[in-house]
Design an enzyme around this catalytic site. Structure first.
Site, mmCIF file in Angstrom:
data_model
loop_
_atom_site.group_PDB
_atom_site.id
_atom_site.type_symbol
_atom_site.label_atom_id
_atom_site.label_comp_id
_atom_site.label_asym_id
_atom_site.label_seq_id
_atom_site.Cartn_x
_atom_site.Cartn_y
_atom_site.Cartn_z
ATOM 1 N N LYS A 144 47.684 -68.846 42.341
ATOM 2 C CA LYS A 144 46.679 -69.689 42.867
ATOM 3 C C LYS A 144 45.998 -70.920 42.100
ATOM 4 C CE LYS A 144 45.065 -70.326 47.385
ATOM 5 N NZ LYS A 144 43.774 -70.844 46.817
ATOM 6 N N ARG A 192 45.179 -75.072 37.729
ATOM 7 C CA ARG A 192 44.620 -75.703 36.624
ATOM 8 C C ARG A 192 45.834 -76.168 35.864
ATOM 9 N NH1 ARG A 192 41.016 -72.484 38.650
ATOM 10 N NH2 ARG A 192 39.028 -72.659 38.406
ATOM 11 N N GLY A 206 40.282 -76.206 48.760
ATOM 12 C CA GLY A 206 38.736 -76.396 47.854
ATOM 13 C C GLY A 206 38.867 -76.458 46.286
ATOM 14 N N ARG A 240 33.321 -77.342 54.369
ATOM 15 C CA ARG A 240 33.320 -76.489 53.199
ATOM 16 C C ARG A 240 32.068 -77.388 52.254
ATOM 17 N NH1 ARG A 240 37.974 -73.753 50.774
ATOM 18 N NH2 ARG A 240 36.274 -72.981 49.541
ATOM 19 N N SER A 257 30.235 -69.245 40.842
ATOM 20 C CA SER A 257 31.678 -69.632 41.478
ATOM 21 C C SER A 257 32.563 -70.418 40.177
ATOM 22 C CB SER A 257 31.181 -70.727 42.853
ATOM 23 O OG SER A 257 32.038 -71.693 43.057
ATOM 24 N N GLN A 283 34.899 -72.893 41.269
ATOM 25 C CA GLN A 283 34.875 -73.475 41.733
ATOM 26 C C GLN A 283 34.027 -74.832 41.114
ATOM 27 O OE1 GLN A 283 36.329 -73.498 46.008
ATOM 28 N NE2 GLN A 283 37.788 -72.892 45.623
ATOM 29 N N ASP A 299 37.876 -63.228 46.745
ATOM 30 C CA ASP A 299 38.913 -63.377 47.484
ATOM 31 C C ASP A 299 39.312 -62.369 48.463
ATOM 32 O OD1 ASP A 299 39.438 -65.981 47.517
ATOM 33 O OD2 ASP A 299 40.667 -66.256 46.598
HETATM 34 C C1 S3P Z 1 38.633 -70.109 42.879
HETATM 35 C C2 S3P Z 1 37.499 -69.367 43.016
HETATM 36 C C3 S3P Z 1 37.195 -68.603 43.726
HETATM 37 C C4 S3P Z 1 38.168 -68.361 44.903
HETATM 38 C C5 S3P Z 1 39.166 -69.732 45.442
HETATM 39 C C6 S3P Z 1 40.465 -69.434 44.539
HETATM 40 C C7 S3P Z 1 39.067 -70.968 42.211
HETATM 41 O O1 S3P Z 1 35.860 -69.376 44.740
HETATM 42 O O2 S3P Z 1 37.733 -68.195 46.130
HETATM 43 O O3 S3P Z 1 40.139 -68.828 46.236
HETATM 44 O O4 S3P Z 1 40.847 -70.683 41.628
HETATM 45 O O5 S3P Z 1 38.567 -71.120 40.804
HETATM 46 P P1 S3P Z 1 34.930 -69.531 44.239
HETATM 47 O O6 S3P Z 1 34.138 -70.755 43.962
HETATM 48 O O7 S3P Z 1 33.767 -68.686 45.103
HETATM 49 O O8 S3P Z 1 34.810 -68.676 42.482
#
Ligand code: S3P
Length: 465
Positions: free
Chosen positions: A51, A56, A125, A153, A201, A203, A350
């Site tokens: 995913k 990306r 997210g 969130r 993180s 993200q 995750d």
């Molecule tokens: C993700 C980062 C993770 C993960 C999410 C996918 C990503 O979150 O939980 O399912 O693809 O960047 P974090 O932002 O806590 O690293």
């Protein structure tokens, strides 16, 4: 009986496709009626695309000029909404159903289209945060919104650094979706910043990196532990100068140099280790099982869950196939619980829900530390694990951000678990359902379509004996 058979036929057909076929909401609504057969799981399978990398690849395709070809993209709802968003921001997408290929013609860094309508990101997210980052460094003005879970969130964690880079935001109260982002280049330029993020993180880091692509100079990000690094790896492939360095205290420093354009490149997406983890744990806890998953992303950080399960006595073999692909063979095992350290938590972010299911079936006490971030996922996963397992009769204790689970030979079950729109919570309790004495009723299985629409059909396709 007839209904059960119809489900069986439907499930074996892997019908839940959004990108390559039409989604069938009727079937998805029936996900709550599915019961998985008990009995050993045996056979060889593949899991759907990763995913994080799928999303990306779409975003980088949008930011590149020329054609990007993506093979093996995850066909799930989160990826679908990211794809729709990328189109709304100016990319031209061509889907070749027969070859399961997708091509994107992007618009280039900082040259996005301002869509007339707000963009809906569903439950995603990753899609929302990464695209907010990209828009923050652009000349576009875009409103993003999402479902109830995503709208709850926290977004302050990206808004604060992106503001420092010159973007502005129109908020409707709290720093949460819906959010209108006015790119730094609408009225000025993107500023390179030096930013210390309090949480590790991917993200947050990626949102800043995507904005930093248009900055004149070097953007520097410090995260307390290394989070998954596909944005860095994939952008490097497209010619971006980006470095990362971890010091003795685990602090990861990423530096990215702004750029005028991205060299277009193609992406082949391996299977998602996080999806594979549900199948692996199901095999570990179901007597007589032996399952081989043949196409998993080979990445140390994402394979951490399997290394932890090996430490717990899980009979798991990881065979490297290529630099980015491996296969995993998992067999029914006698699991013994262990103590995890706080610095393990970023690599397992995750996987804690499904690891907790393995722990509930293991011998002794499992200690998992530093799980505070789980409160900010698709649902409050800290509460989902601790309260959900307790409801099923498992002895669970919480201390601040830590969870302790006392494994048991027999787990009662006999409870109702609400997914709260969280795919990983739904899948975890469906796996636990395979071994409980009395059934667990999981409500909200439709959430599973955000990451692993073929979850049920993959489990059903394994031979049950
Ligand atoms: C993700 C980062 C993770 C993960 C999410 C996918 C990503 O979150 O939980 O399912 O693809 O960047 P974090 O932002 O806590 O690293």
């Amino acid at each position: 009986m007839i209904i059960k058979n119809i489900f069986k036929i439907i499930l074996f057909q892997q019908l839940f496709m959004f990108i390559f076929k039409k989604k069938s909401s009727k079937l998805i609504n029936n996900f709550d009626k599915i019961t998985l057969d008990k009995g050993s799981l045996r056979g060889n399978i593949r899991v759907s695309g990763d995913k994080s990398i799928s999303q990306r690849a779409l975003i980088i395709g949008l930011a590149s000029i020329g054609e990007t070809v993506i093979e093996g993209i995850l066909d799930s709802e989160d990826v679908f909404y990211t794809l729709k968003a990328v189109e709304a921001l100016g990319a031209k997408i061509n889907i070749k159903k027969s070859q399961k290929l997708l091509t994107i013609n992007g618009v280039g860094i900082g040259n996005l289209v301002s869509p007339k309508k707000p963009i809906y990101m569903g439950n995603s997210g990753t899609g929302a945060r990464l695209l907010i980052g990209l828009v923050a460094g652009s000349n576009a003005t875009v409103t993003f919104y999402g479902d109830d879970s995503l709208s709850n969130r926290p977004m302050d964690r990206i808004i604060d650094p992106l503001k420092k880079m010159g973007a502005s935001f129109i908020l409707s109260g709290e720093k949460k979706l819906p959010i209108t982002v006015i790119g730094a280049r609408v009225k000025g330029i993107t500023m390179p910043i030096k930013y210390k993020t309090p949480v590790a993180s991917a993200q947050i880091k990626s949102a800043i990196i995507f904005a930093g692509l248009t900055a004149r100079g070097i953007t520097c990000i410090e995260e307390p532990y290394k989070s998954r690094n596909y944005t860095e790896k994939m952008l490097k492939k497209c010619g971006v100068v980006i470095t990362s360095k971890i010091n003795k205290k685990f602090i990861n420093t990423i530096k990215i140099k702004g750029k005028d354009y991205l060299k277009n490149c193609n992406f082949l997406i391996p299977g998602d280790p996080s999806s594979a983890a549900f199948i692996v744990v199901a095999a570990l806890i179901m007597k007589g099982s032996k399952v081989k998953i043949t196409n998993i992303l080979n990445d140390n950080m994402r394979l951490k869950v399997f290394k932890i399960l090996q430490k717990m006595g899980g009979k798991i073999k990881i065979n490297k196939i290529s630099s980015d692909k491996c296969e995993i063979i998992a067999e029914y095992s006698y699991l013994k619980n262990i103590h995890l350290k706080k610095n393990d938590s970023t690599s397992l972010i995750d996987e804690f829900p499904i690891l907790s299911i393995a722990a509930a079936c293991g011998k002794g006490k499992m200690v998992m530390r530093g799980l505070g971030e789980l409160r900010f996922k698709e649902s409050d996963r800290f509460a989902a694990i601790s309260q959900g397992l307790k409801k099923c009769g498992v002895d669970v204790k919480t201390y601040g951000d830590d969870i302790e689970i006392l494994g048991a030979k027999k787990i009662t079950g006999d409870s109702i678990i609400h997914s709260n729109k969280d795919h990983r919570v739904a899948m975890s309790f469906n796996v636990l359902n395979l071994v409980v004495e009395k059934p667990i009723k999981v409500i909200g299985n439709d959430a599973i379509i955000s990451s692993f629409p073929n979850f049920f059909c993959t489990l059903k396709s394994l031979k049950h004996e």
